[in-house]
Design a protein around this motif. Structure first.
Motif, short mmCIF file in Angstrom:
data_model
loop_
_atom_site.label_atom_id
_atom_site.label_comp_id
_atom_site.label_asym_id
_atom_site.label_seq_id
_atom_site.Cartn_x
_atom_site.Cartn_y
_atom_site.Cartn_z
N ALA A 1 0.84 -1.21 0.00
CA ALA A 1 0.00 0.00 0.00
C ALA A 1 0.87 1.26 0.00
CB ALA A 1 -0.93 -0.01 1.20
N PHE A 2 1.96 1.25 0.79
CA PHE A 2 2.89 2.39 0.76
C PHE A 2 3.53 2.53 -0.61
CE2 PHE A 2 2.93 2.45 5.44
CZ PHE A 2 3.01 3.81 5.66
N CYS A 3 3.94 1.41 -1.20
CA CYS A 3 4.57 1.46 -2.53
C CYS A 3 3.60 1.96 -3.59
CB CYS A 3 5.10 0.07 -2.92
SG CYS A 3 6.50 -0.47 -1.95
N TYR A 4 2.34 1.63 -3.44
CA TYR A 4 1.33 2.05 -4.40
C TYR A 4 0.93 3.51 -4.18
CZ TYR A 4 -3.05 2.08 -7.02
OH TYR A 4 -4.06 2.39 -7.89
N ALA A 5 0.85 3.94 -2.92
CA ALA A 5 0.36 5.29 -2.61
C ALA A 5 1.40 6.37 -2.89
CB ALA A 5 -0.07 5.35 -1.15
N THR A 6 2.68 6.03 -2.80
CA THR A 6 3.72 7.06 -2.98
C THR A 6 3.66 7.71 -4.36
OG1 THR A 6 5.12 5.96 -1.37
CG2 THR A 6 6.19 7.51 -2.84
N LEU B 1 1.12 7.85 -6.25
CA LEU B 1 -0.18 8.50 -6.39
C LEU B 1 -0.18 9.91 -5.81
CD1 LEU B 1 -2.76 5.68 -5.66
CD2 LEU B 1 -2.11 6.67 -7.84
N ILE B 2 0.69 10.15 -4.84
CA ILE B 2 0.81 11.51 -4.28
C ILE B 2 1.17 12.49 -5.38
CG2 ILE B 2 2.13 12.98 -2.70
CD1 ILE B 2 2.44 10.52 -0.88
N THR C 1 9.74 12.02 0.07
CA THR C 1 8.68 11.04 -0.15
C THR C 1 9.23 9.70 -0.63
OG1 THR C 1 8.27 11.94 -2.35
CG2 THR C 1 6.83 12.69 -0.55
N GLY D 1 7.70 1.15 2.33
CA GLY D 1 6.85 0.11 1.75
C GLY D 1 7.64 -1.09 1.30
#
Length: 142
Positions: free
Chosen positions: A79-84, A86-87, A115, A122
């Motif tokens: 989730a961290f790897c995916y959200a970064t 996306l920021i 970031t 992640g």
């Protein structure tokens, strides 16, 4: 047959070495943006430290110390790897554009953040979760 083990010295040394490895892994993790290291190597070191606890004691002791489902750790890491990235997309920037700045923390003073550290976090969590899931799955067949 219940086999009695007397590994007091090994178990004590394991606890000392465990904390040394954990501190070194966080040092490698935090220095990963400027020197070799990062989330992958830091995650492998944490997994190695947990494996040392597993070898010195047993699987039940590790599960008692850390009652964590490592599959959920994998999911949080991904989730961290995916959200970064996306920021960056949410801020109308190119994919994987990283942002940085300074953050003032009362005890630590000014800390430079990036970031990319979230992405590395992640990766670290995914590596810890994957490695420990494999090790614990193999170890359950005792």
């Amino acid at each position: 047959m219940n086999k009695q083990r007397n590994d007091v010295i090994f178990q004590f040394c394991t606890l000392v070495v465990f904390f040394i490895i954990i501190m070194f892994s966080f040092s490698i993790f935090l220095g990963g943006h400027y020197t070799p290291g990062g989330g992958f190597v830091g995650g492998l070191l944490v997994s190695g430290a947990l494996l040392l606890i597993l070898i010195a004691y047993d699987i039940r002791t590790l599960e008692r110390i850390l009652p964590i489902d490592f599959k959920k750790v994998i999911a949080i890491g991904l989730a961290f790897c995916y959200a970064t990235p996306l920021i960056a997309l949410l801020m109308n920037k190119p994919f994987f554009t990283h942002f940085f700045g300074d953050l003032h923390l009362p005890l630590f003073g000014d800390i430079h953040w990036h970031t990319a550290m979230l992405f590395d976090l992640g990766v670290m969590l995914a590596v810890i979760g994957t490695t420990m899931t494999i090790i614990l799955t193999i170890g359950e067949n005792e």
